[in-house]
Scaffold this motif. Structure first.
Motif, PDB file in Angstrom:
ATOM      1  N   ILE A   1      48.448  -7.742 -18.697  1.00 50.65           N
ATOM      2  CA  ILE A   1      49.524  -8.707 -18.915  1.00 50.65           C
ATOM      3  C   ILE A   1      50.551  -8.613 -17.799  1.00 50.65           C
ATOM      4  O   ILE A   1      50.984  -9.629 -17.228  1.00 50.65           O
ATOM      5  CB  ILE A   1      50.179  -8.463 -20.289  1.00 50.65           C
ATOM      6  CG1 ILE A   1      49.192  -8.795 -21.415  1.00 50.65           C
ATOM      7  CG2 ILE A   1      51.445  -9.291 -20.433  1.00 50.65           C
ATOM      8  CD1 ILE A   1      49.685  -8.419 -22.789  1.00 50.65           C
ATOM      9  N   ALA A   2      50.959  -7.378 -17.464  1.00 48.88           N
ATOM     10  CA  ALA A   2      51.984  -7.198 -16.433  1.00 48.88           C
ATOM     11  C   ALA A   2      51.493  -7.678 -15.073  1.00 48.88           C
ATOM     12  O   ALA A   2      52.233  -8.356 -14.337  1.00 48.88           O
ATOM     13  CB  ALA A   2      52.388  -5.726 -16.360  1.00 48.88           C
ATOM     14  N   SER A   3      50.244  -7.334 -14.731  1.00 40.37           N
ATOM     15  CA  SER A   3      49.723  -7.752 -13.426  1.00 40.37           C
ATOM     16  C   SER A   3      49.555  -9.264 -13.363  1.00 40.37           C
ATOM     17  O   SER A   3      49.829  -9.884 -12.322  1.00 40.37           O
ATOM     18  CB  SER A   3      48.391  -7.059 -13.145  1.00 40.37           C
ATOM     19  OG  SER A   3      47.449  -7.354 -14.156  1.00 40.37           O
ATOM     20  N   SER A   4      49.146  -9.885 -14.468  1.00 37.48           N
ATOM     21  CA  SER A   4      48.999 -11.345 -14.484  1.00 37.48           C
ATOM     22  C   SER A   4      50.357 -12.025 -14.364  1.00 37.48           C
ATOM     23  O   SER A   4      50.504 -13.032 -13.660  1.00 37.48           O
ATOM     24  CB  SER A   4      48.307 -11.790 -15.776  1.00 37.48           C
ATOM     25  OG  SER A   4      47.023 -11.216 -15.871  1.00 37.48           O
ATOM     26  N   ALA A   5      51.354 -11.481 -15.061  1.00 37.38           N
ATOM     27  CA  ALA A   5      52.706 -12.034 -14.933  1.00 37.38           C
ATOM     28  C   ALA A   5      53.211 -11.907 -13.499  1.00 37.38           C
ATOM     29  O   ALA A   5      53.872 -12.816 -12.971  1.00 37.38           O
ATOM     30  CB  ALA A   5      53.652 -11.328 -15.899  1.00 37.38           C
TER      31      ALA A   5
ATOM     32  N   CYS B   1      46.035 -17.695 -19.663  1.00 36.54           N
ATOM     33  CA  CYS B   1      44.871 -17.288 -20.467  1.00 36.54           C
ATOM     34  C   CYS B   1      44.713 -15.770 -20.480  1.00 36.54           C
ATOM     35  O   CYS B   1      44.408 -15.184 -21.524  1.00 36.54           O
ATOM     36  CB  CYS B   1      43.605 -17.951 -19.921  1.00 36.54           C
ATOM     37  SG  CYS B   1      43.517 -19.735 -20.202  1.00 36.54           S
ATOM     38  N   ILE B   2      44.914 -15.134 -19.323  1.00 35.53           N
ATOM     39  CA  ILE B   2      44.785 -13.677 -19.255  1.00 35.53           C
ATOM     40  C   ILE B   2      45.861 -13.013 -20.104  1.00 35.53           C
ATOM     41  O   ILE B   2      45.596 -12.061 -20.848  1.00 35.53           O
ATOM     42  CB  ILE B   2      44.870 -13.206 -17.795  1.00 35.53           C
ATOM     43  CG1 ILE B   2      43.650 -13.711 -17.014  1.00 35.53           C
ATOM     44  CG2 ILE B   2      44.940 -11.684 -17.725  1.00 35.53           C
ATOM     45  CD1 ILE B   2      43.720 -13.437 -15.527  1.00 35.53           C
ATOM     46  N   ILE B   3      47.098 -13.511 -19.998  1.00 36.59           N
ATOM     47  CA  ILE B   3      48.194 -12.935 -20.784  1.00 36.59           C
ATOM     48  C   ILE B   3      47.928 -13.117 -22.280  1.00 36.59           C
ATOM     49  O   ILE B   3      48.123 -12.199 -23.087  1.00 36.59           O
ATOM     50  CB  ILE B   3      49.538 -13.573 -20.386  1.00 36.59           C
ATOM     51  CG1 ILE B   3      49.894 -13.155 -18.941  1.00 36.59           C
ATOM     52  CG2 ILE B   3      50.648 -13.173 -21.344  1.00 36.59           C
ATOM     53  CD1 ILE B   3      51.139 -13.836 -18.414  1.00 36.59           C
ATOM     54  N   TRP B   4      47.465 -14.308 -22.660  1.00 40.82           N
ATOM     55  CA  TRP B   4      47.184 -14.580 -24.076  1.00 40.82           C
ATOM     56  C   TRP B   4      46.076 -13.667 -24.592  1.00 40.82           C
ATOM     57  O   TRP B   4      46.185 -13.084 -25.680  1.00 40.82           O
ATOM     58  CB  TRP B   4      46.779 -16.041 -24.233  1.00 40.82           C
ATOM     59  CG  TRP B   4      46.293 -16.388 -25.607  1.00 40.82           C
ATOM     60  CD1 TRP B   4      47.049 -16.621 -26.724  1.00 40.82           C
ATOM     61  CD2 TRP B   4      44.926 -16.524 -26.018  1.00 40.82           C
ATOM     62  NE1 TRP B   4      46.233 -16.893 -27.802  1.00 40.82           N
ATOM     63  CE2 TRP B   4      44.939 -16.843 -27.403  1.00 40.82           C
ATOM     64  CE3 TRP B   4      43.713 -16.415 -25.360  1.00 40.82           C
ATOM     65  CZ2 TRP B   4      43.768 -17.054 -28.111  1.00 40.82           C
ATOM     66  CZ3 TRP B   4      42.541 -16.624 -26.078  1.00 40.82           C
ATOM     67  CH2 TRP B   4      42.578 -16.940 -27.440  1.00 40.82           C
ATOM     68  N   ALA B   5      45.013 -13.516 -23.795  1.00 41.30           N
ATOM     69  CA  ALA B   5      43.905 -12.667 -24.222  1.00 41.30           C
ATOM     70  C   ALA B   5      44.337 -11.207 -24.315  1.00 41.30           C
ATOM     71  O   ALA B   5      43.967 -10.498 -25.256  1.00 41.30           O
ATOM     72  CB  ALA B   5      42.731 -12.821 -23.253  1.00 41.30           C
ATOM     73  N   GLY B   6      45.129 -10.742 -23.349  1.00 37.78           N
ATOM     74  CA  GLY B   6      45.598  -9.355 -23.387  1.00 37.78           C
ATOM     75  C   GLY B   6      46.544  -9.091 -24.539  1.00 37.78           C
ATOM     76  O   GLY B   6      46.506  -8.008 -25.148  1.00 37.78           O
TER      77      GLY B   6
END
Length: 276
Positions: free
Chosen positions: A20-24, A71-76
């Motif tokens: 989540i942090a890396s995607s943000a 999508c990555i944040i939501w999935a994480g």
């Protein structure tokens, strides 16, 4: 074993938080990068060449990348809340068609020792229920021993549920990683497309025609993009179809000049500005 499972579950959640942090951070970098790019100078309108298409490619790339980040944040984020699987749910899913708990059921079928005796979760539930029913018929001394056995069964059920929670979280993490792969690819593609489109190569310098005397010059379809025409005398010059994108036209003499669009400067209040 409880500490071991808790530590493993925490590692899964730490990995999800890192994703989540890396995607943000990727999303923030993309937004900040738009401020440092040349996207604001890209031509607006329907593209008719590579230069005109850059704005649309940049916008599409940014949208694809940001959607992938979301999508990555939501999935994480789905992995962070505690996972809770009760033994009753495990029993219901034991012989049911494949569903969300199918990986958990498969694990216990392959490793029956984690059921600690009975062959199925339902058998564990029924064994505890028999102890509870028998408790009503026991005298005081027998009841005390029966309660100890019920307590032992409760501990077994707790251990089974903890293992089920761990296996469910592990399955969710594996499933989430598979779902993230297309999102990661979309983010990478979007960022590359945005970087390419939003940072066009510097325009080639045009000819230096400052203060040039171009009276009566035949300049039909001439390529004068990025040319320096400051102070040039274009009296009676024919500029029909000439390309003047990016040209500097300060104090140009427009007198009886045929403008790029075919009109005469006399018809345009003595200028070709707006008729290029």
């Amino acid at each position: 074993m409880t500490d071991h499972l808790d530590q493993a579950n925490e590692r899964f959640r730490d990995a999800a938080k890192w994703l989540i942090a890396s995607s943000a951070a990727v999303g923030a970098t993309l937004i900040a990068g738009s401020q440092l790019s040349s996207i604001g100078r890209l031509p607006v309108g329907w593209p008719d060449d590579v230069a005109g298409a850059r704005l649309w490619v940049a916008v599409l790339g940014a949208v694809i990348a940001l959607v992938g980040v979301v999508c990555i944040i939501w999935a994480g984020a789905r992995l962070i809340p505690p996972r809770l699987v009760l033994i009753g749910e495990l029993a219901d899913a034991w012989d049911a068609p494949p569903g969300p708990l199918a990986p958990v059921v498969r694990f216990f079928r392959q490793h029956p020792k984690y059921l600690q005796g009975p062959a199925t979760p339902q058998a564990v539930i029924e064994r505890r229920q028999r102890l509870v029913d028998q408790l009503k018929e026991d005298d005081e001394e027998a009841a005390e021993k029966r309660r100890e056995r019920i307590s032992e069964m409760d501990q077994r059920i707790t251990a089974i549920e903890q293992m089920a929670n761990h296996q469910a979280l592990r399955a969710d993490f594996t499933r989430t990683l598979r779902l993230m792969l297309p999102a990661v690819a979309a983010v990478a593609f979007g960022m590359v497309a945005f970087a390419w489109a939003a940072n066009p190569p510097p325009a080639a310098p045009g000819p230096d025609l400052r203060n040039a005397k171009l009276v009566g010059a035949f300049l039909r379809d001439a390529d004068l993009r990025n040319a320096k025409l400051d102070g040039a005398d274009l009296t009676r010059a024919d500029l029909t179809g000439a390309k003047l994108e990016g040209a500097s036209l300060v104090k140009v003499v427009w007198q009886d000049t045929i403008c790029p669009d075919g009109s005469n400067s006399r018809e345009n209040a003595g200028t070709c500005a707006g008729h290029l």
